[in-house]
Write an enzyme that holds these catalytic residues in place. Sequence first.
Site, PDB file in Angstrom:
ATOM      1  N   GLN A  88     -56.202 -37.401 -26.252  1.00 19.84           N
ATOM      2  CA  GLN A  88     -56.394 -35.975 -25.949  1.00 19.84           C
ATOM      3  C   GLN A  88     -57.880 -35.627 -26.019  1.00 19.84           C
ATOM      4  O   GLN A  88     -58.402 -34.893 -25.166  1.00 19.84           O
ATOM      5  CB  GLN A  88     -55.608 -35.118 -26.945  1.00 19.84           C
ATOM      6  CG  GLN A  88     -55.738 -33.620 -26.703  1.00 19.84           C
ATOM      7  CD  GLN A  88     -55.084 -33.180 -25.407  1.00 19.84           C
ATOM      8  OE1 GLN A  88     -53.924 -33.445 -25.180  1.00 19.84           O
ATOM      9  NE2 GLN A  88     -55.840 -32.514 -24.531  1.00 19.84           N
ATOM     10  N   HIS A 143     -55.515 -37.551 -32.403  1.00 20.62           N
ATOM     11  CA  HIS A 143     -55.005 -37.615 -31.030  1.00 20.62           C
ATOM     12  C   HIS A 143     -56.176 -38.025 -30.120  1.00 20.62           C
ATOM     13  O   HIS A 143     -56.703 -37.218 -29.348  1.00 20.62           O
ATOM     14  CB  HIS A 143     -54.458 -36.246 -30.639  1.00 20.62           C
ATOM     15  CG  HIS A 143     -53.497 -36.263 -29.488  1.00 20.62           C
ATOM     16  ND1 HIS A 143     -53.161 -37.417 -28.787  1.00 20.62           N
ATOM     17  CD2 HIS A 143     -52.793 -35.260 -28.889  1.00 20.62           C
ATOM     18  CE1 HIS A 143     -52.298 -37.118 -27.825  1.00 20.62           C
ATOM     19  NE2 HIS A 143     -52.061 -35.819 -27.878  1.00 20.62           N
ATOM     20  N   ASP A 190     -54.500 -24.529 -30.563  1.00 23.60           N
ATOM     21  CA  ASP A 190     -53.287 -25.347 -30.456  1.00 23.60           C
ATOM     22  C   ASP A 190     -52.150 -24.540 -31.063  1.00 23.60           C
ATOM     23  O   ASP A 190     -52.386 -23.509 -31.733  1.00 23.60           O
ATOM     24  CB  ASP A 190     -53.499 -26.673 -31.218  1.00 23.60           C
ATOM     25  CG  ASP A 190     -52.427 -27.725 -30.916  1.00 23.60           C
ATOM     26  OD1 ASP A 190     -51.529 -27.453 -30.085  1.00 23.60           O
ATOM     27  OD2 ASP A 190     -52.487 -28.804 -31.523  1.00 23.60           O
ATOM     28  N   CYS A 240     -54.452 -28.070 -25.617  1.00 22.61           N
ATOM     29  CA  CYS A 240     -53.890 -29.395 -25.311  1.00 22.61           C
ATOM     30  C   CYS A 240     -52.476 -29.295 -24.762  1.00 22.61           C
ATOM     31  O   CYS A 240     -51.996 -30.240 -24.137  1.00 22.61           O
ATOM     32  CB  CYS A 240     -53.929 -30.270 -26.548  1.00 22.61           C
ATOM     33  SG  CYS A 240     -52.875 -29.692 -27.899  1.00 22.61           S
ATOM     34  N   ARG A 280     -55.533 -36.083 -18.742  1.00 27.63           N
ATOM     35  CA  ARG A 280     -54.893 -37.046 -19.648  1.00 27.63           C
ATOM     36  C   ARG A 280     -54.681 -38.401 -18.944  1.00 27.63           C
ATOM     37  O   ARG A 280     -54.710 -39.438 -19.594  1.00 27.63           O
ATOM     38  CB  ARG A 280     -53.548 -36.479 -20.141  1.00 27.63           C
ATOM     39  CG  ARG A 280     -53.657 -35.254 -21.046  1.00 27.63           C
ATOM     40  CD  ARG A 280     -54.389 -35.571 -22.351  1.00 27.63           C
ATOM     41  NE  ARG A 280     -53.798 -36.714 -22.996  1.00 27.63           N
ATOM     42  CZ  ARG A 280     -52.735 -36.675 -23.816  1.00 27.63           C
ATOM     43  NH1 ARG A 280     -52.203 -35.512 -24.122  1.00 27.63           N
ATOM     44  NH2 ARG A 280     -52.246 -37.765 -24.355  1.00 27.63           N
ATOM     45  N   ARG A 300     -46.727 -43.173 -30.623  1.00 28.92           N
ATOM     46  CA  ARG A 300     -46.822 -41.817 -31.188  1.00 28.92           C
ATOM     47  C   ARG A 300     -45.981 -41.824 -32.445  1.00 28.92           C
ATOM     48  O   ARG A 300     -44.758 -42.076 -32.377  1.00 28.92           O
ATOM     49  CB  ARG A 300     -46.313 -40.788 -30.177  1.00 28.92           C
ATOM     50  CG  ARG A 300     -46.090 -39.408 -30.779  1.00 28.92           C
ATOM     51  CD  ARG A 300     -45.841 -38.338 -29.737  1.00 28.92           C
ATOM     52  NE  ARG A 300     -47.084 -37.987 -29.051  1.00 28.92           N
ATOM     53  CZ  ARG A 300     -47.279 -36.885 -28.336  1.00 28.92           C
ATOM     54  NH1 ARG A 300     -46.301 -36.006 -28.204  1.00 28.92           N
ATOM     55  NH2 ARG A 300     -48.433 -36.649 -27.747  1.00 28.92           N
TER      56      ARG A 300
HETATM   57  N1   CP Z   1     -50.986 -32.637 -25.500  1.00 31.88           N
HETATM   58  C1   CP Z   1     -49.963 -33.489 -25.715  1.00 31.88           C
HETATM   59  O1   CP Z   1     -50.099 -34.508 -26.414  1.00 31.88           O
HETATM   60  O2   CP Z   1     -48.818 -33.147 -25.069  1.00 31.88           O
HETATM   61  P1   CP Z   1     -47.406 -33.873 -25.263  1.00 31.88           P
HETATM   62  O3   CP Z   1     -46.980 -33.632 -26.704  1.00 31.88           O
HETATM   63  O4   CP Z   1     -46.482 -33.253 -24.285  1.00 31.88           O
HETATM   64  O5   CP Z   1     -47.588 -35.337 -25.031  1.00 31.88           O
END
Ligand code: CP
Length: 297
Positions: free
Chosen positions: A126, A123, A213, A253, A281, A96
């Site tokens: 996701q 992402h 979001d 998400c 997920r 990430r």
């Molecule tokens: N939706 C998502 O990626 O959540 P986190 O940032 O908690 O990983």
Amino acid sequence: MTRHLLEIDDLTGDELAEVLALGRGEADPKVMAGQGAALLFEKPSARTRHSTEMAVVQLGGHPIYVRPGEIGIDERETAEDVARTLSQFHAAVCARVYDHSVIERMAGAASVPVVNLLSDASHPLQAIADLLTLDATVGVAGRTVAWLGDYSNVARSLALALALAGGALVVAAPDGYGPTADDVARVERLGGSLTGTDDPQAAADGADAISTDAWYAMGQEAEAGERRRVFAPYRVDATVMERAAEGAVFLHCLPAHRGEEVTDDVLDGPASKVWDQAANRLPAARAAIAWLLGVRP
Ligand code: CP
């Protein structure tokens, strides 16, 4: 050839269908038995960290979480050298990052699959979870999702995933925050549909799902005040949900900023599938990693 998953359209439509089939499946081979996966995070995470760690465990592997700053990508050594080094120990390198170009450089140097756990551009895991959730509720092919608010990394991956799977995305966003002509062209090259409007009620009209979001992400705190102001008309509330098709679902998400982009009654209401979406997920991560390691349904 080593395959990577930096954005969902690194997969063809047929390949995404295979990943989704793996995600819907119960049993998974222990394809990672005796192997590791490096999970590097430059930013905090709840869902992505835990789902990916457990995905690796379920595939028989050993996840190693690397907290922000521990390896120091491009500080202690270059992103390329990090990727080359971790490729010696692991079957997959997952990261990430703030800047998408960093994970692109890692993929360019790695000798094992690199998986994007979120960047400023995309992402993909996701998006796979989003499709699994839609598939289990209103369906995907021929369905329309209305996205209210910023055309973010999450929205961009969802648009591409829907395009690959036969769905469409309508984005309602204030001027300057919607999809660009390049975004639309990329979706259309996949045979999909991505349209924009500044009218949230019009976008929601007859939609099979409504999604949104947080209005600002980590790293955008300085813009939070301005973003709260411009996105306020795009909050998902009961009046928006009433415009959607009968049986429409609400997706987010997470994490949610309750009372900002979505009201409590929607987030906690009967149309909300956000906890199923979060749960998805895990099979999404498990399926994507297994597919990259050669497993097919
Ligand atoms: N939706 C998502 O990626 O959540 P986190 O940032 O908690 O990983």
